[in-house]
Design a protein around this motif. Sequence first.
Motif, short mmCIF file in Angstrom:
data_model
loop_
_atom_site.label_atom_id
_atom_site.label_comp_id
_atom_site.label_asym_id
_atom_site.label_seq_id
_atom_site.Cartn_x
_atom_site.Cartn_y
_atom_site.Cartn_z
N UNK A 512 64.58 70.03 71.03
CA UNK A 512 64.61 69.32 72.60
C UNK A 512 63.17 68.37 73.53
N UNK A 513 62.31 69.14 72.02
CA UNK A 513 60.97 67.99 72.76
C UNK A 513 60.55 66.92 72.25
N UNK A 514 61.80 66.43 71.60
CA UNK A 514 61.88 65.05 70.95
C UNK A 514 62.97 64.18 71.59
N UNK A 515 63.82 65.11 72.61
CA UNK A 515 64.97 64.68 73.28
C UNK A 515 64.25 63.92 74.27
N UNK A 521 55.84 70.11 79.23
CA UNK A 521 55.69 71.71 79.58
C UNK A 521 57.17 72.55 79.09
N UNK A 522 57.10 72.91 77.94
CA UNK A 522 57.89 74.55 77.87
C UNK A 522 57.89 75.18 78.43
N UNK A 523 58.81 75.30 79.07
CA UNK A 523 59.29 76.83 80.13
C UNK A 523 60.36 78.16 79.24
N UNK A 541 54.00 81.42 69.53
CA UNK A 541 53.74 80.29 68.05
C UNK A 541 54.29 78.40 68.19
N UNK A 542 55.13 78.66 69.46
CA UNK A 542 55.65 77.66 70.41
C UNK A 542 54.34 77.06 70.49
N UNK A 547 50.80 71.89 70.77
CA UNK A 547 49.94 71.61 71.06
C UNK A 547 50.28 70.55 72.53
N UNK A 548 50.67 70.55 71.91
CA UNK A 548 50.41 68.68 73.34
C UNK A 548 51.46 69.47 74.36
N UNK A 549 52.46 70.30 74.67
CA UNK A 549 52.68 71.27 75.30
C UNK A 549 52.32 72.59 75.91
N UNK A 550 52.31 72.69 77.38
CA UNK A 550 52.02 74.17 77.97
C UNK A 550 53.24 74.39 77.88
#
Length: 568
Positions: A512-515, A521-523, A541-542, A547-550
């Motif tokens: 998902x992050x790659x896309x 933000x990761x919810x 863990x996530x 680390x570049x995402x909240x």
Amino acid sequence: MGSNTTLVNAALLGKFLQGGSEYLGVHKEEINALNVFPVPDGDTGINMYLTVSSAANKISEESMANGVGKVAGDFAFGALMGARGNSGVILSQMFRGFSLALAGKTECTAEDLAEAMKKGVDLSYKSIMKPVEGTILTVFRELTAAAQAAAAKGAGLHEMIESAIEAGDKALENTPNQLPVLKEAGVVDAGGAGLLSFMRGGLMATESGEHKIADFQTRSSSLPDSSMTVESGPAFSMDEISTANIEFVYCTQLLIKGENMPIDEIRDHLSQDPPGDSLLVVGDESIIKIHFHNNHPGQVLEYCSRFGTLHDIIIDNMVDQHHETIAAQNASGQKPLNGQSTTEALPLDAPCGVVAVCAGEGMDTIFTELGATVISGGQTMNPSAEDILTAVENLPAAEIVILPNNSNIFLAADQVKSLTKKKIAVIHSKFVTQGLTAMLEFDPEKDAKTNSANMSRALEHVINGEITYAIRPAKYNGFNIKEGDILALMDGEIIANGKSLDKMLTKLVKKMVESANGSEIISLYRGQDIEEGEAQVLADVLADKFPDHEVELYYGGQPLYYFLLSVE
């Protein structure tokens, strides 16, 4: 009755429709199992059964006494209001076309029935923007063509239906050749199979000469509760609202049954006299359903009685309901969410409101705090068109935005546009996480068209994820899936399967992050089967891996899906 029956009366048509509905109920789980996706939301059989069950319940002694046109019309109206899921809505359109062709007839021939089926084919194809072959539409078209051919040769009712079923079976067997996804999964189309179950049940009910309702109901007793609850929208405690704000005290509901009733005239009259709001007048010239908030229910009943007989009359005092709700809240210690008052949520006289579909206590709370009126439902129990309509009419706003949050609810939501005078905009949110993102763009002071444009644009900026499990072995899109496997889905497509929840979650988030270029933000929304502590460990863990995402963790409480996710 033998196979040479050529003249069909109301009793015979009623037996066919009721028998078909109940036989479909007997086989609903077999139809559910034909869904291509092995995830636990394959409810084609249940959706179709609930649709036709609602339809069959509208057939009354009065229907039978007024001919095949009345029976078909009542059945079609029940299907329209009870339609659930895309398969249910398509069915309702089939029956609507069928009823239009039989309107006004006391009896009909087998050839008339075949022509009515053709009208159903035409209307159901028109109801779909992009009809797909290899679906219920194909099966219905082919069995109808066979019915027409048999009737043209002088076949009686049963011989005609037998020919139709035979052709339908062949069309169903061919659906995997028309849809590669069916061939890969090794199944036929579930909607088509459901339609043929209906036809077989109807044939058996008329051949037996006896409609064994009790037997069917006993075998169908495993069906889950079909009720849908429309829950309160804006977040507030009821004791913060004075009953002085309830301008119209009585919620008046009823059915009118008659002939050639002027539905537009009735709607226009009640919109002016007596004064009121939340007016709902739907149906056709033979049966009309009314829902109306006013201060003179007797006046409403007296007016409506001019046009036909009154049925299912319900008059609720909303002031009493208000006090009962306060008492229940006080007894349970329930407090306003986040200390909000009604003025901090959606104003009662706001120009625009939102109706959102979701499942899970936590999701309900989040949508409510964002200003939506919530209908409980989603993956495993799609709300009917009537459920959505009721929420729309009860919401004190002139214009409404609907968030289905599931592609299988789109058609039912679209149906509501023709059933209400309110301006409706349906946002095609396929996922609950999309709906949440859209809600951040909602402004109750703007009209539905503006809100729809802003909220729809928001859907484009979120990647949606789901972690669930396989309910059966399957082959799909190159994946060899075993029952019980953890499934990772991104925007509705399976991207990984395995036995480890944490590995599947990590793999999904990475994809998902790659896309999502430039996402921050990761919810994460935990389901009802995931403990808070376990979810927090996975969220940590996530956070370490990305680390570049909240990483934000919420309680969704949704059933069947361990996690729902969004990356934006």
